[in-house]
Design a protein around this motif. Structure first.
Motif, PDB file in Angstrom:
ATOM      1  N   LYS A  41       0.814  -1.222   0.000  1.00 44.23           N
ATOM      2  CA  LYS A  41       0.000   0.000   0.000  1.00 44.23           C
ATOM      3  C   LYS A  41       0.845   1.269   0.000  1.00 44.23           C
ATOM      4  O   LYS A  41       0.326   2.354  -0.199  1.00 44.23           O
ATOM      5  CB  LYS A  41      -0.929  -0.005   1.221  1.00 44.23           C
ATOM      6  CG  LYS A  41      -1.933  -1.164   1.232  1.00 44.23           C
ATOM      7  CD  LYS A  41      -2.835  -1.108   2.439  1.00 44.23           C
ATOM      8  CE  LYS A  41      -3.763   0.078   2.371  1.00 44.23           C
ATOM      9  NZ  LYS A  41      -4.717   0.127   3.493  1.00 44.23           N
ATOM     10  N   LEU A  42       2.149   1.107   0.243  1.00 46.63           N
ATOM     11  CA  LEU A  42       3.060   2.257   0.252  1.00 46.63           C
ATOM     12  C   LEU A  42       3.460   2.625  -1.174  1.00 46.63           C
ATOM     13  O   LEU A  42       3.307   1.822  -2.108  1.00 46.63           O
ATOM     14  CB  LEU A  42       4.316   1.912   1.061  1.00 46.63           C
ATOM     15  CG  LEU A  42       4.141   1.710   2.573  1.00 46.63           C
ATOM     16  CD1 LEU A  42       5.435   1.176   3.173  1.00 46.63           C
ATOM     17  CD2 LEU A  42       3.747   3.022   3.238  1.00 46.63           C
ATOM     18  N   ARG A  49      12.223  -1.035   1.151  1.00 47.25           N
ATOM     19  CA  ARG A  49      12.880  -0.489   2.342  1.00 47.25           C
ATOM     20  C   ARG A  49      12.044  -0.774   3.581  1.00 47.25           C
ATOM     21  O   ARG A  49      12.570  -1.123   4.644  1.00 47.25           O
ATOM     22  CB  ARG A  49      13.087   1.013   2.161  1.00 47.25           C
ATOM     23  CG  ARG A  49      13.753   1.698   3.354  1.00 47.25           C
ATOM     24  CD  ARG A  49      14.248   3.070   2.981  1.00 47.25           C
ATOM     25  NE  ARG A  49      14.522   3.889   4.150  1.00 47.25           N
ATOM     26  CZ  ARG A  49      13.740   4.861   4.601  1.00 47.25           C
ATOM     27  NH1 ARG A  49      12.617   5.152   3.950  1.00 47.25           N
ATOM     28  NH2 ARG A  49      14.060   5.553   5.668  1.00 47.25           N
ATOM     29  N   ALA A  50      10.729  -0.625   3.458  1.00 45.49           N
ATOM     30  CA  ALA A  50       9.841  -0.896   4.596  1.00 45.49           C
ATOM     31  C   ALA A  50       9.900  -2.357   4.995  1.00 45.49           C
ATOM     32  O   ALA A  50       9.914  -2.690   6.188  1.00 45.49           O
ATOM     33  CB  ALA A  50       8.405  -0.508   4.240  1.00 45.49           C
ATOM     34  N   ALA A 125      -5.957   6.853   7.011  1.00 46.66           N
ATOM     35  CA  ALA A 125      -4.870   7.614   6.408  1.00 46.66           C
ATOM     36  C   ALA A 125      -3.576   7.441   7.175  1.00 46.66           C
ATOM     37  O   ALA A 125      -2.500   7.341   6.589  1.00 46.66           O
ATOM     38  CB  ALA A 125      -5.257   9.093   6.368  1.00 46.66           C
ATOM     39  N   ALA A 126      -3.656   7.380   8.491  1.00 47.88           N
ATOM     40  CA  ALA A 126      -2.450   7.314   9.314  1.00 47.88           C
ATOM     41  C   ALA A 126      -1.723   5.994   9.165  1.00 47.88           C
ATOM     42  O   ALA A 126      -0.506   5.930   9.217  1.00 47.88           O
ATOM     43  CB  ALA A 126      -2.821   7.540  10.779  1.00 47.88           C
ATOM     44  N   THR A 127      -2.479   4.886   8.988  1.00 50.60           N
ATOM     45  CA  THR A 127      -1.851   3.573   8.963  1.00 50.60           C
ATOM     46  C   THR A 127      -1.203   3.251   7.630  1.00 50.60           C
ATOM     47  O   THR A 127      -0.563   2.227   7.505  1.00 50.60           O
ATOM     48  CB  THR A 127      -2.891   2.486   9.298  1.00 50.60           C
ATOM     49  OG1 THR A 127      -4.011   2.614   8.407  1.00 50.60           O
ATOM     50  CG2 THR A 127      -3.374   2.616  10.728  1.00 50.60           C
ATOM     51  N   THR A 128      -1.370   4.112   6.609  1.00 46.28           N
ATOM     52  CA  THR A 128      -0.731   3.851   5.326  1.00 46.28           C
ATOM     53  C   THR A 128       0.575   4.624   5.182  1.00 46.28           C
ATOM     54  O   THR A 128       1.182   4.604   4.130  1.00 46.28           O
ATOM     55  CB  THR A 128      -1.689   4.224   4.161  1.00 46.28           C
ATOM     56  OG1 THR A 128      -2.106   5.583   4.313  1.00 46.28           O
ATOM     57  CG2 THR A 128      -2.900   3.315   4.147  1.00 46.28           C
ATOM     58  N   GLY A 132       3.668   4.239  10.104  1.00 51.45           N
ATOM     59  CA  GLY A 132       2.512   3.458  10.536  1.00 51.45           C
ATOM     60  C   GLY A 132       2.617   2.007  10.098  1.00 51.45           C
ATOM     61  O   GLY A 132       2.249   1.092  10.845  1.00 51.45           O
ATOM     62  N   THR A 133       3.130   1.794   8.899  1.00 52.48           N
ATOM     63  CA  THR A 133       3.315   0.434   8.389  1.00 52.48           C
ATOM     64  C   THR A 133       4.327  -0.334   9.228  1.00 52.48           C
ATOM     65  O   THR A 133       4.096  -1.487   9.618  1.00 52.48           O
ATOM     66  CB  THR A 133       3.781   0.485   6.925  1.00 52.48           C
ATOM     67  OG1 THR A 133       2.773   1.124   6.128  1.00 52.48           O
ATOM     68  CG2 THR A 133       4.020  -0.920   6.384  1.00 52.48           C
TER      69      THR A 133
END
Length: 247
Positions: A41-42, A49-50, A125-128, A132-133
């Motif tokens: 979703k990023l 990287r995540a 919105a915050a968790t994306t 947040g991830t």
């Protein structure tokens, strides 16, 4: 050093190591599916990287938990009783992690069914975001880590074997993370199947927290059968597309 050399010459230690590595890898599949769905979703330039940061921090967390294995084992001691049912900190963590998985999987399924209705809350919105991830990856890994470490303690008393098994499993996760995430992204039906797996795993964690033991072999057998059915569907779909291309 002498203890490590003794373990290397002990066949039982090698058997325990092989068993633990397999167990950690299998348990890591659940985590990897969740990581793949979250990071996809990023923005594309942030995804790999995540995954690496999330899995790397997960390794550090697991090694830190292994260093406190005596404290981890005490999490199975009852802390309160409700209607005759005893609950330990492990049970509470499993129930909370299971509820989180069920909530997250349900939310993602809703998003894929109705993509125009997924940015209507500040939580969505915050968790994306990148941070947040990573935070969500760590929260879920904490749940799986405590469960796997308690299981590992019952299989071997040697922390050295547990450390090697954890490092081996996380290495496999690092190697498989990007290919699995890319495969899930390219096949929309796989996303829904993966989310259904997360619902199943979350429900199992909740059941375990309430003292209902569900043999993991049944869970993974059902997941493997579903994956086989989907693989046959994909093979049939590709065959139809090739035939249309040849006409």
């Amino acid at each position: 050093m002498d203890n490590i050399l003794a373990l290397m010459n002990d066949p039982a230690a090698w058997v325990a190591l092989a068993t633990l590595v397999v167990m950690e890898v299998v348990l890591g599949i659940d985590n990897l599916i969740f990581i793949s769905i979250l990071t996809n979703k990023l923005p594309e330039h942030q995804r790999e990287r995540a995954r690496r940061i999330g899995i790397g921090l997960a390794l550090i967390m697991r090694l830190a938990l292994l260093a406190t294995v005596a404290w981890i084992v005490q999490l199975t001691e009852p802390v309160f009783t409700v209607m005759g049912n005893e609950f330990s900190w492990k049970d509470i963590i499993l129930i909370a992690g299971g509820l989180f998985l069920v909530w997250k999987a349900t939310k993602e399924i809703h998003h894929h069914v109705d993509p125009d209705d997924h940015e209507d809350t500040m939580v969505g919105a915050a968790t994306t975001t990148f941070a947040g991830t990573i935070a969500q990856i760590l929260v879920l890994d904490l749940v799986f880590s405590i469960d796997s470490i308690i299981t590992a303690v019952g299989m071997t008393p040697h922390v050295e074997i547990m450390v090697v098994a954890v490092v081996a499993a996380v290495t496999v996760m690092l190697v498989a993370a990007t290919p699995l995430a890319n495969f899930i992204e390219k096949n929309p039906t796989i996303v829904m199947l993966a989310l259904s797996f997360l619902l199943l795993i979350g429900t199992t964690l909740i059941a375990e927290g309430f003292g209902v033991h569900v043999p993991k072999g049944y869970i993974y057998a059902a997941m493997a059968f579903s994956a086989l059915v989907e693989a046959l569907n994909m093979w049939a779909r590709n065959s139809r597309q090739r035939k249309k291309g040849q006409e």
